[in-house]
Design an enzyme around this catalytic site. Sequence first.
Site, PDB file in Angstrom:
ATOM      1  N   THR A  71       1.139   4.198  -3.393  1.00 47.92           N
ATOM      2  CA  THR A  71       1.260   3.249  -4.508  1.00 47.92           C
ATOM      3  C   THR A  71       2.724   2.894  -4.749  1.00 47.92           C
ATOM      4  O   THR A  71       3.081   1.718  -4.872  1.00 47.92           O
ATOM      5  CB  THR A  71       0.648   3.862  -5.791  1.00 47.92           C
ATOM      6  OG1 THR A  71      -0.736   4.115  -5.541  1.00 47.92           O
ATOM      7  CG2 THR A  71       0.798   2.932  -6.977  1.00 47.92           C
ATOM      8  N   SER A 197       0.951   7.069   3.243  1.00 49.13           N
ATOM      9  CA  SER A 197       0.681   8.081   2.214  1.00 49.13           C
ATOM     10  C   SER A 197       0.361   9.417   2.874  1.00 49.13           C
ATOM     11  O   SER A 197      -0.362   9.469   3.869  1.00 49.13           O
ATOM     12  CB  SER A 197      -0.497   7.623   1.360  1.00 49.13           C
ATOM     13  OG  SER A 197      -0.848   8.625   0.440  1.00 49.13           O
ATOM     14  N   THR A 235      15.521  13.639  -7.576  1.00 47.39           N
ATOM     15  CA  THR A 235      15.522  14.760  -6.630  1.00 47.39           C
ATOM     16  C   THR A 235      14.247  14.716  -5.803  1.00 47.39           C
ATOM     17  O   THR A 235      13.149  14.591  -6.358  1.00 47.39           O
ATOM     18  CB  THR A 235      15.606  16.095  -7.410  1.00 47.39           C
ATOM     19  OG1 THR A 235      16.788  16.055  -8.204  1.00 47.39           O
ATOM     20  CG2 THR A 235      15.632  17.287  -6.471  1.00 47.39           C
ATOM     21  N   CYS A 327     -10.477   4.955  -6.296  1.00 39.49           N
ATOM     22  CA  CYS A 327      -9.611   4.577  -7.425  1.00 39.49           C
ATOM     23  C   CYS A 327     -10.351   3.666  -8.392  1.00 39.49           C
ATOM     24  O   CYS A 327      -9.984   3.553  -9.540  1.00 39.49           O
ATOM     25  CB  CYS A 327      -8.357   3.862  -6.922  1.00 39.49           C
ATOM     26  SG  CYS A 327      -7.864   4.302  -5.279  1.00 39.49           S
TER      27      CYS A 327
HETATM   28  C1  LIG Z   1      -4.948   1.141   1.399  1.00 38.41           C
HETATM   29  C2  LIG Z   1      -4.345   1.995   0.330  1.00 38.41           C
HETATM   30  N1  LIG Z   1      -3.133   1.688  -0.132  1.00 38.41           N
HETATM   31  C3  LIG Z   1      -2.531   2.446  -1.078  1.00 38.41           C
HETATM   32  C4  LIG Z   1      -3.159   3.547  -1.614  1.00 38.41           C
HETATM   33  C5  LIG Z   1      -2.459   4.367  -2.651  1.00 38.41           C
HETATM   34  O1  LIG Z   1      -1.902   5.527  -2.075  1.00 38.41           O
HETATM   35  P1  LIG Z   1      -1.541   6.794  -2.978  1.00 38.41           P
HETATM   36  O2  LIG Z   1      -2.810   7.405  -3.419  1.00 38.41           O
HETATM   37  O3  LIG Z   1      -0.736   7.682  -2.062  1.00 38.41           O
HETATM   38  O4  LIG Z   1      -0.704   6.288  -4.109  1.00 38.41           O
HETATM   39  C6  LIG Z   1      -4.439   3.883  -1.174  1.00 38.41           C
HETATM   40  C7  LIG Z   1      -5.179   5.019  -1.775  1.00 38.41           C
HETATM   41  O5  LIG Z   1      -6.375   5.011  -1.914  1.00 38.41           O
HETATM   42  C8  LIG Z   1      -5.044   3.093  -0.154  1.00 38.41           C
HETATM   43  O6  LIG Z   1      -6.259   3.385   0.322  1.00 38.41           O
END
Ligand SMILES: Cc1ncc(COP(=O)(O)O)c(C=O)c1O
Length: 387
Positions: A71, A197, A235, A327
């Site tokens: 994110t 990620s 940090t 999400c």
């Molecule tokens: C395609 C995609 N982008 C970004 C993210 C966000 O990543 P993070 O959970 O590490 O913030 C996700 C998480 O589901 C994802 O599937």
Amino acid sequence: MQIYLDYSATTPTRPEAIAAMQAVLTQQWGNPSSLHEWGQRAATVVEQARMQVAGLINADAESIIFTSGGTEANNQAIMGVAHLYAKPQHIIISSIEHSAIAEPVRLLELWGWQVTRLGVDAKGRINPKDLKAALQDNTVLVSVIYGQSEVGTIQPIEELGNIAHRHNVLFHTDTVQVAGRLPVDVRKLPVDLLSISSHKIYGPQGAGALYVRPGVELIPLLVGGGQEMRLRSGTQAVPTIAGFGVAAELAVQEMSTETPRLIKLRDRLFAQLADIPGLIPTGDLIHRLPHHVSFCLEYADGEKLSGKTLVRHMNLAGIGISAGAACHSGKLSPSPILLAMGYSEKAALGAIRMTLGRDTTEADVNWTAMVLKQVLERLTPVELVFR
Ligand SMILES: Cc1ncc(COP(=O)(O)O)c(C=O)c1O
């Protein structure tokens, strides 16, 4: 029997990553910015992890900026470019981006930016000609998700990046679902910015990275102590970064055996569920994430019968699946991704996703297919059974 089939939401942290994190917490816990021995031990851990994560995409270590996750990497890419401009410009994304791209771009729109959201076909693929047509003199960034998390579709990133570059426009891609599952090589791909990620590749949650091609300028989201080559102050989270590094290195080592294994299991699950009336595969079955199986239920009504209902019934049977993206699954609204692909609101409310991973076996796939069939038999309205 318990079967976890939500590896696109998160993956269990692998033991090797946990061991590396434990070593940091007990022995290398210094602040990597400190000049003394303790600090330098931690700095070495961060630099080692930077090389390991760079290896995942064949990048130079200096082009990896550690973030708190996918994110933040996505937000940094969008806002980092946008803030270079005093006045609103034009940005192009797809209509099927993860919310970590769609939302910062929505903010830009509120601030007066012009936004083009490229449409997709019924399989969720962008037509590169549409990108060509959308580029304007004031376009400053194109961002397209590499592998879509809800429907598994993979985009023609090389072609799209080349089009953006021919117009001297920066190109970003979100590879959160792809990196570690398919080869990604920034020496060959025409990308300037790329998000990764940790917790999607068996590293810990709370770490991620943004690849920044050398020479590409960005305004940092976080300012302060100037860590991460002045692009991400604060940090560094040394333990999680260490775990991320180990997970990235092992993903590279295992990809040539693990990815074909996942593809086989994925196709087996699709095949076993192929004859269920009203259960329609979503996304592109050819250009597809290796671990991703998704459907929508044609006769979902969004109330008594939805993707969420199926998730609950499967959960009672010990199987963890997802309704669309994890999400979003807290709220019952139709997936904007499926709507963009042309599905009706009701059908979009009937979306389910099963994503496979390192611990998934053939027996798990067989069992899951059998249980899902039984659940659907129970839930299908009588009038449809006798159709
Ligand atoms: C395609 C995609 N982008 C970004 C993210 C966000 O990543 P993070 O959970 O590490 O913030 C996700 C998480 O589901 C994802 O599937």
